[in-house]
Enzyme design. Structure first.
Site, PDB file in Angstrom:
ATOM      1  CG  ASP A 121       1.733 -27.015  19.352  1.00 28.82           C
ATOM      2  OD1 ASP A 121       1.334 -25.966  18.806  1.00 28.82           O
ATOM      3  OD2 ASP A 121       1.622 -27.252  20.567  1.00 28.82           O
ATOM      4  CD  GLU A 168      -2.579 -22.842  21.687  1.00 32.41           C
ATOM      5  OE1 GLU A 168      -3.377 -22.121  22.306  1.00 32.41           O
ATOM      6  OE2 GLU A 168      -2.861 -24.005  21.337  1.00 32.41           O
TER       7      GLU A 168
HETATM    8 ZN   LIG Z   1      -5.141 -23.932  18.489  1.00 37.75          ZN
END
Ligand SMILES: [Zn+2]
Length: 394
Positions: free
Chosen positions: A81, A147
């Site tokens: 992501d 994340e």
């Molecule tokens: Zn990163």
């Protein structure tokens, strides 16, 4: 089994950048990665968690892939992501075109961290091309799509699945962009903790000309924030910078200049060393705030909400950090600093199950307009990752 065709590092990185996987969306990026890994013989598991469209429980797709069943089991961890591109009109090139210009690969995720994932896959491909599948051990990838967001349905849950399925690795390298300026600058062996405090002070609203009939929460808030800003929490330690506290916003939102407000709010973020835990800091905060309230005098009240993003964590310098350090030096002729600076990372979850260090590309443009990475650095990173695999499985 025939050796698989080599992985084209740049083509894979560009393919991944072209999938606009802004958290929590996957946009097909894991399909691209999974296809490359399957061609190399990896057994792939897609591990979606969550059910919402957005927010902390947004549905997130994750990928765990492993080649071989033997030990040692080496894991590479990362995230597909990316953060939003911001104002795309300000970019010199389309943030999701994955263009190569002036020796740089441009686009959101080039540095943080699709480039590093592509570098690792191509390194694994080169390693397997030379060795075939006859190496002692196994290689896995733990790739999350959560994340940059809340990190609720990502690495932590994949690790739980790995524990339940006997997939816990012996060591892990996270490919976050750890180098401030040049490839070879820095390996991260831990990170500071991070927590945010939301302080709301309540008083008594009134007329500014009649302050004796009111209790001004703005005055209390200022004194309370001063009490926690004025004193240092610690001086740091052998591997950590001193703990810092930064006030991020002060909100009252009072449009009237003749009204004492009823409530005032301040928010602050703390990055803390291993001298503290979120618990010891929470106790420190309450003590300081209580004392400030008492000094100001009777009246008023406050509420403190604390959100902990992560405790500090640390892998003591040892076999894994020396192995990675040696490989970085062999490739770049530079000795990387072992550091715990910067924001928190998913290594905080992995640290619970095995030794983990972080080494990736150059982070200068991460999260910025015009994110990009030198193609030569990506190639260098792939060579470092290949050296790491050769050392681990020597
Ligand atoms: Zn990163």
């Amino acid at each position: 089994m025939d050796a698989p065709a080599p992985i084209d590092l740049l083509a894979l990185a560009r393919d991944m950048i072209r999938r606009p996987s802004v958290t929590p969306r996957d946009a097909g990026v894991l399909d691209v990665l999974e296809a490359a890994l399957k061609r190399m013989g990896f057994a792939c598991h897609r591990l979606p968690f969550g059910s919402g469209d957005s927010g902390p429980d947004a549905r997130i797709d994750n990928l765990y892939a492993r080649l071989g069943r033997g030990k040692p089991h080496f894991c590479f961890a990362g995230h597909t992501d990316v953060v939003p591109p911001g104002d795309t009109a300000k970019w010199s090139l389309d943030p999701f075109a994955g263009e190569v210009k002036d020796g740089q690969l441009w686009g959101r995720g080039a540095a943080d961290m699709k480039g590093a994932i592509a570098a690792f896959v191509s390194a694994a491909g080169a390693f397997l091309g030379a060795k075939g599948q006859r190496f002692n051990g196994s290689i896995s990838l733990l790739i999350t799509g959560d994340e940059e967001g809340d990190a609720v349905n990502g690495t932590a849950k994949v690790l739980r699945w790995m524990e339940e399925n006997g997939e816990i690795p012996d060591m892990c390298v996270v490919g976050e962009p750890t180098n401030p300026e040049k490839l070879g600058d820095m390996i991260k062996i831990g990170r500071r903790g991070s927590m945010t405090g939301y302080l709301t002070v309540t008083g008594v609203q009134g007329h500014t000309a009649y302050p004796h009939l009111a209790d001004n929460p703005a005055h209390r808030l200022v004194r309370m924030l001063d009490a926690i800003v004025r004193e240092k929490l610690d001086e740091g330690s052998a591997h950590f910078q001193p703990t810092t506290l930064q006030v991020t916003t002060i909100d009252i939102g009072n449009p009237a200049n003749n009204v004492i407000p009823a409530a005032a709010r301040g928010v602050f973020n703390i990055r803390f060393s291993d001298k503290h835990s979120s618990k010891t800091i929470a106790a420190w905060l309450r003590e300081k705030l209580d004392r400030a309230m008492a000094e100001i005098g009777p009246g008023g009240s406050y509420a403190l909400d604390i959100k902990v993003s992560g405790e500090s964590f640390f892998t003591a310098p040892g076999p894994l950090s020396s192995l990675v350090s040696d490989c970085v030096k062999a490739e770049t002729n530079r000795v990387p600093e072992l550091s715990t600076t910067g924001g928190t990372s998913d290594a905080r979850f992995i640290r619970r199950v095995c030794p983990v260090v972080e080494f990736g590309g150059v982070g200068q443009t991460m999260h910025k307009i015009d994110e990009r990475v030198a193609v030569s650095d990506l190639e260098g990173l792939a060579r470092i990752y290949r050296r790491i695999l050769e050392r681990v499985f020597a």
